[in-house]
Motif scaffolding. Structure first.
Motif, short mmCIF file in Angstrom:
data_model
loop_
_atom_site.label_atom_id
_atom_site.label_comp_id
_atom_site.label_asym_id
_atom_site.label_seq_id
_atom_site.Cartn_x
_atom_site.Cartn_y
_atom_site.Cartn_z
N ARG A 149 0.85 -1.19 0.00
CA ARG A 149 0.00 0.00 0.00
C ARG A 149 0.89 1.24 0.00
O ARG A 149 2.07 1.15 0.30
CB ARG A 149 -0.93 0.01 1.21
CG ARG A 149 -0.21 0.03 2.53
CD ARG A 149 -1.18 -0.25 3.68
NE ARG A 149 -0.45 -0.38 4.93
CZ ARG A 149 -0.34 0.58 5.84
NH1 ARG A 149 -0.93 1.74 5.66
NH2 ARG A 149 0.35 0.38 6.94
N LEU A 150 0.31 2.39 -0.34
CA LEU A 150 1.09 3.62 -0.38
C LEU A 150 1.36 4.09 1.05
O LEU A 150 0.53 4.77 1.66
CB LEU A 150 0.34 4.70 -1.17
CG LEU A 150 0.53 4.63 -2.69
CD1 LEU A 150 -0.34 3.56 -3.30
CD2 LEU A 150 0.23 5.96 -3.31
N ASN A 151 2.51 3.71 1.56
CA ASN A 151 2.86 4.03 2.94
C ASN A 151 4.39 4.04 3.08
O ASN A 151 5.05 3.07 2.71
CB ASN A 151 2.27 2.99 3.90
CG ASN A 151 2.50 3.37 5.34
OD1 ASN A 151 2.03 4.39 5.80
ND2 ASN A 151 3.26 2.54 6.04
N TYR A 188 4.37 8.94 6.15
CA TYR A 188 3.83 9.57 4.95
C TYR A 188 2.81 8.62 4.31
O TYR A 188 3.09 7.42 4.16
CB TYR A 188 4.93 9.87 3.94
CG TYR A 188 5.97 10.85 4.44
CD1 TYR A 188 5.76 12.22 4.33
CD2 TYR A 188 7.14 10.40 5.02
CE1 TYR A 188 6.71 13.12 4.79
CE2 TYR A 188 8.10 11.30 5.48
CZ TYR A 188 7.88 12.65 5.36
OH TYR A 188 8.83 13.53 5.82
N GLY A 189 1.67 9.18 3.91
CA GLY A 189 0.62 8.40 3.27
C GLY A 189 0.43 8.79 1.83
O GLY A 189 1.19 9.58 1.25
N GLN A 190 -0.64 8.29 1.25
CA GLN A 190 -0.92 8.38 -0.18
C GLN A 190 -0.85 9.81 -0.74
O GLN A 190 -0.32 10.01 -1.82
CB GLN A 190 -2.30 7.78 -0.45
CG GLN A 190 -2.68 7.77 -1.89
CD GLN A 190 -3.95 6.98 -2.13
OE1 GLN A 190 -4.47 6.33 -1.24
NE2 GLN A 190 -4.44 7.02 -3.35
N GLU A 191 -1.38 10.77 -0.05
CA GLU A 191 -1.45 12.14 -0.58
C GLU A 191 -0.27 13.02 -0.16
O GLU A 191 -0.22 14.19 -0.50
CB GLU A 191 -2.76 12.80 -0.12
CG GLU A 191 -4.01 12.06 -0.52
CD GLU A 191 -4.18 11.96 -2.02
OE1 GLU A 191 -3.85 12.93 -2.74
OE2 GLU A 191 -4.63 10.89 -2.50
N VAL A 225 4.63 10.83 -2.50
CA VAL A 225 4.66 9.41 -2.16
C VAL A 225 4.18 8.59 -3.36
O VAL A 225 4.76 7.54 -3.68
CB VAL A 225 3.81 9.12 -0.90
CG1 VAL A 225 3.58 7.63 -0.72
CG2 VAL A 225 4.48 9.71 0.34
N ALA A 226 3.16 9.07 -4.05
CA ALA A 226 2.64 8.34 -5.21
C ALA A 226 3.71 8.11 -6.27
O ALA A 226 3.68 7.09 -6.98
CB ALA A 226 1.45 9.10 -5.80
N TYR A 232 5.61 4.91 -6.15
CA TYR A 232 4.84 3.73 -6.54
C TYR A 232 4.43 3.76 -8.02
O TYR A 232 3.59 2.96 -8.43
CB TYR A 232 3.59 3.63 -5.66
CG TYR A 232 3.92 3.33 -4.21
CD1 TYR A 232 4.03 2.02 -3.76
CD2 TYR A 232 4.14 4.36 -3.29
CE1 TYR A 232 4.34 1.73 -2.45
CE2 TYR A 232 4.44 4.08 -1.98
CZ TYR A 232 4.55 2.77 -1.55
OH TYR A 232 4.85 2.51 -0.25
#
Length: 190
Positions: free
Chosen positions: A142-144, A161-164, A178-179, A182
């Motif tokens: 997952r985006l993390n 840090y998360g997805q946005e 972060v995106a 990935y």
């Protein structure tokens, strides 16, 4: 680290000599050698994305990013690990052919079989590197992203840090979404 260690002590010199011609990579902890498992495509893509962005960012800076085949040598405790991405800005590291002793940044992409070790004993070992300023753990499911940064009191502080989010690596004055780490990764359905 996944395999069972050899039962007899192996010297660092013998390890390095054997590792040069070994068809598989091994990590070395205080006389014991551990075979490394292969990585998933997501793991490889994430590592390559990070290394590529860091390489572009670091051009002309005197710092160098390395990917999975360069070892981190923790001399004080007799250990060699293969981080997914490692960066050194220390000119002393230019003297070594296949390992670094003075990195400022280490990135590990978490795998189901190594996550506990990467968070636990491996992080404890990496903390013995005086030059290390940031240790980054990147999920491949997952985006993390979790960035552990050493503060002025030499304590390690977590920056999640998360997805946005925009990740900031202070050791290199580097920022990216972060995106972007990935890009081209397809997550498996739960």
């Amino acid at each position: 680290m996944v395999a069972i260690p050899n039962s007899s002590y192996i010297s660092p010199e013998d390890y390095l000599r054997e590792e040069e011609t070994s068809p598989i990579k091994h990590e070395y902890r205080q006389g014991q050698v551990y075979a490394m498992a292969g990585a998933s495509n997501a793991h490889v893509i994430i590592s390559l994305n990070i290394a590529s962005m860091l390489r572009n960012h670091l051009r002309g800076s005197g710092c160098q990013a390395y990917i999975s085949d360069t070892k981190a040598h923790i001399e004080s405790i007799n250990i060699y690990y293969y981080p997914d991405v490692i960066v050194s800005c220390d000119q002393r590291d230019r003297a070594f052919n296949n390992f670094l002793r003075y990195p400022c940044l280490i990135v590990e992409v978490l795998s189901p079989t190594t996550e506990a070790f990467d968070r636990g004993d491996k992080f404890a070992d990496y903390r013995q590197i005086d030059s290390l300023q940031e240790y980054v753990l990147v999920s491949q499911t997952r985006l993390n992203v979790e960035c552990f940064r050493r503060n002025s009191e030499r304590q390690w502080v977590l920056y999640p840090y998360g997805q946005e989010d925009i990740i900031h690596l202070a050791s290199l004055d580097f920022q990216c979404a972060v995106a972007d780490l990935y890009e081209d990764v397809t997550f498996e359905s739960p």
